[in-house]
Enzyme design. Structure first.
Site, short mmCIF file in Angstrom:
data_model
loop_
_atom_site.label_atom_id
_atom_site.label_comp_id
_atom_site.label_asym_id
_atom_site.label_seq_id
_atom_site.Cartn_x
_atom_site.Cartn_y
_atom_site.Cartn_z
N ASP A 11 -37.48 4.10 55.11
CA ASP A 11 -36.79 4.12 56.39
C ASP A 11 -37.68 4.77 57.44
OD1 ASP A 11 -34.07 3.97 57.90
OD2 ASP A 11 -34.84 5.99 58.31
N TYR B 286 -40.73 8.12 64.90
CA TYR B 286 -41.30 9.05 63.92
C TYR B 286 -42.82 9.19 64.08
CZ TYR B 286 -36.69 8.34 61.81
OH TYR B 286 -35.34 8.24 61.60
N LYS C 203 -36.75 0.99 63.27
CA LYS C 203 -35.76 1.07 64.36
C LYS C 203 -36.38 0.86 65.74
CE LYS C 203 -33.65 4.62 61.49
NZ LYS C 203 -34.79 5.38 60.92
N HIS D 90 -31.81 2.23 67.23
CA HIS D 90 -31.83 3.64 66.79
C HIS D 90 -30.65 4.44 67.36
CE1 HIS D 90 -34.91 6.86 65.36
NE2 HIS D 90 -33.69 7.25 65.12
N1 LIG Z 1 -31.05 7.13 62.42
C1 LIG Z 1 -31.26 8.37 62.80
O1 LIG Z 1 -30.98 8.77 63.93
C2 LIG Z 1 -31.84 9.34 61.81
C3 LIG Z 1 -31.79 10.72 62.06
C4 LIG Z 1 -32.33 11.59 61.13
C5 LIG Z 1 -32.91 11.09 59.98
N2 LIG Z 1 -32.97 9.75 59.75
C6 LIG Z 1 -33.61 9.21 58.53
O2 LIG Z 1 -33.07 9.88 57.40
C7 LIG Z 1 -34.11 10.47 56.64
C8 LIG Z 1 -33.61 11.72 55.95
O3 LIG Z 1 -33.00 12.61 56.86
P1 LIG Z 1 -33.67 13.99 57.26
O4 LIG Z 1 -35.14 13.82 57.35
O5 LIG Z 1 -32.91 14.50 58.38
O6 LIG Z 1 -33.37 14.99 56.15
P2 LIG Z 1 -33.15 15.15 54.64
O7 LIG Z 1 -33.75 14.13 53.80
O8 LIG Z 1 -31.70 15.44 54.57
O9 LIG Z 1 -33.94 16.51 54.44
C9 LIG Z 1 -35.34 16.57 54.47
C10 LIG Z 1 -35.73 18.02 54.36
O10 LIG Z 1 -35.26 18.56 53.12
C11 LIG Z 1 -36.37 19.00 52.32
N3 LIG Z 1 -36.04 18.53 50.96
C12 LIG Z 1 -36.07 17.26 50.50
N4 LIG Z 1 -35.65 17.20 49.23
C13 LIG Z 1 -35.34 18.47 48.88
C14 LIG Z 1 -34.85 19.04 47.68
N5 LIG Z 1 -34.59 18.29 46.62
N6 LIG Z 1 -34.62 20.38 47.66
C15 LIG Z 1 -34.88 21.14 48.76
N7 LIG Z 1 -35.35 20.65 49.92
C16 LIG Z 1 -35.58 19.32 49.97
C17 LIG Z 1 -37.60 18.37 52.90
O11 LIG Z 1 -38.70 19.21 52.79
P3 LIG Z 1 -40.06 18.78 52.04
O12 LIG Z 1 -40.54 17.51 52.67
O13 LIG Z 1 -40.94 19.94 52.31
O14 LIG Z 1 -39.70 18.63 50.59
C18 LIG Z 1 -37.20 18.24 54.39
O15 LIG Z 1 -37.41 19.47 55.05
C19 LIG Z 1 -35.22 10.69 57.68
O16 LIG Z 1 -36.47 10.89 57.08
C20 LIG Z 1 -35.11 9.43 58.48
O17 LIG Z 1 -35.75 8.36 57.81
C21 LIG Z 1 -32.43 8.88 60.63
#
Ligand SMILES: NC(=O)c1ccc[n+]([C@@H]2O[C@H](COP(=O)([O-])OP(=O)(O)OC[C@H]3O[C@@H](n4cnc5c(N)ncnc54)[C@H](OP(=O)(O)O)[C@@H]3O)[C@@H](O)[C@H]2O)c1
Length: 321
Positions: free
Chosen positions: A46, A51, A80, A113
């Site tokens: 994704d 990004y 997106k 997005h």
């Molecule tokens: N459509 C939108 O508006 C939107 C908004 C936000 C996000 N997204 C998408 O959703 C994806 C995921 O959301 P997100 O990036 O907000 O956050 P997430 O996946 O909920 O959290 C990522 C964070 O958690 C840490 N992490 C990952 N796995 C872990 C585990 N098992 N234990 C402890 N910490 C862990 C990562 O650090 P490390 O990398 O250091 O492990 C990073 O800091 C994004 O990458 C993006 O593709 C879309």
């Protein structure tokens, strides 16, 4: 074997339930991170123009394809359209750049997005353009209706440049409007979902429309600590005592419980990690079986606290009110 995908309407494409998020992967790490993620078993990626790492992410993907780790048709690539490219004369150009940046011939899913048309910024001036036009101190909106933007998205499908189209951060009202004129309805809605913000009514209604749901930020505040209002701190969902007790019971980690929570609701997940051990455990969630007691505890965590909110970022835009 447990079902590991959601079937998309119209194309019947199988979208993996467990994907990999690309937000906040630094350019220097992106190629190798994505390559490793494919090695570990991720098949859905994704991304987004916003990004700022589509070239590097694409390199990781193409390296894996070239080395025979995976075939293009085994991958499900999502990206997106950014807010500054909503107008009918900019969608195709913005898309073409992204496709070229990824080094691919088609995407599997292309999402709007945000339902926020912002003033166009020439990519030669700033790319990714982010939220503010250069030197502005507030959001500048553009008179680009979503119906025109969506018509351009539909043309991308007709041109076979993306197999599916969808939306992110749209609410019920915006989707209802979209459904009133779309020739191709959105295949997927991507929104913030975690036990603090389960959005159960929106999810149920959207699924009833034949639109699949992807959760982002499954771990709650983890990615937003540096974006939150100054002086404010978020308490970690990954360290939450209730989530910990469920994780201990199943002999897994809290991240796995938070991801499984979404899967149990037929919602896909896209966690991001640059650490191999976390990448592996975030994928290893198919065999966890939450019971009624676990669900009751997770449901009790609801506070409706949202983290990806333009209001919190200081944009003065109450998008989700
Ligand atoms: N459509 C939108 O508006 C939107 C908004 C936000 C996000 N997204 C998408 O959703 C994806 C995921 O959301 P997100 O990036 O907000 O956050 P997430 O996946 O909920 O959290 C990522 C964070 O958690 C840490 N992490 C990952 N796995 C872990 C585990 N098992 N234990 C402890 N910490 C862990 C990562 O650090 P490390 O990398 O250091 O492990 C990073 O800091 C994004 O990458 C993006 O593709 C879309």
């Amino acid at each position: 074997m447990a079902v590991d995908y959601l079937t998309l309407d119209r194309t019947g494409d199988k979208m993996p339930l467990r994907g990999f998020g690309c937000w906040k992967i630094e350019k220097k790490d992106a190629e190798n991170t994505i390559y490793q993620a494919i090695k570990i078993g991720y098949r859905l990626f994704d991304g987004a123009c916003d990004y700022g790492n589509e070239v590097e992410v694409g390199r990781g993907i193409n390296k894996a394809i070239k080395e025979g780790l995976v075939k293009r048709e085994e991958l499900f690539i999502v990206t997106k359209l950014w807010n500054t490219f909503h107008s009918k004369q900019h969608v195709r150009t913005a898309f073409d750049r992204q496709l070229k940046d990824w080094g691919l011939e088609y995407f599997d899913l292309y999402l709007i997005h945000f339902p926020i048309p912002l003033q166009y910024v020439d990519p030669a001036v700033s790319y990714p353009p982010e939220w503010y036009v250069p030197h502005a101190d507030k959001l500048n909106f553009e008179r680009s209706p979503i119906h025109e933007c969506w018509a351009e998205m539909e043309k991308l499908v007709q041109a076979k440049l993306t197999r599916n189209i969808g939306v992110a951060n749209f609410n019920c009202q915006a989707i209802l409007d979209l459904l009133s004129y779309s020739k191709i309805k959105p295949a997927v809605l991507q929104i913030e979902i975690h036990p603090l913000l389960p959005q159960e009514r929106l999810v149920k209604w959207v699924q009833e429309q034949g639109i699949q749901v992807t959760a982002y930020s499954s771990f709650g505040p983890t990615s937003y600590v540096d974006l939150c209002e100054s002086g404010k701190t978020y308490s970690s969902l990954l360290a939450n005592a209730d989530v910990k007790s469920i994780a201990n019971k199943h002999n897994v980690n809290t991240g796995q419980i938070l991801l499984r929570y979404a899967l149990d609701r037929n919602i896909a997940v896209i966690p991001k990690s640059v650490h191999e051990d976390r990448m592996k455990s975030n994928l290893d969630i198919l065999n966890i079986q939450l019971d009624q007691d676990d669900r009751k505890i997770l449901n009790s965590l609801k506070t409706n606290q949202r983290f990806n909110d333009p209001m919190i970022f200081g944009f003065g835009l109450p998008l989700f009110d």
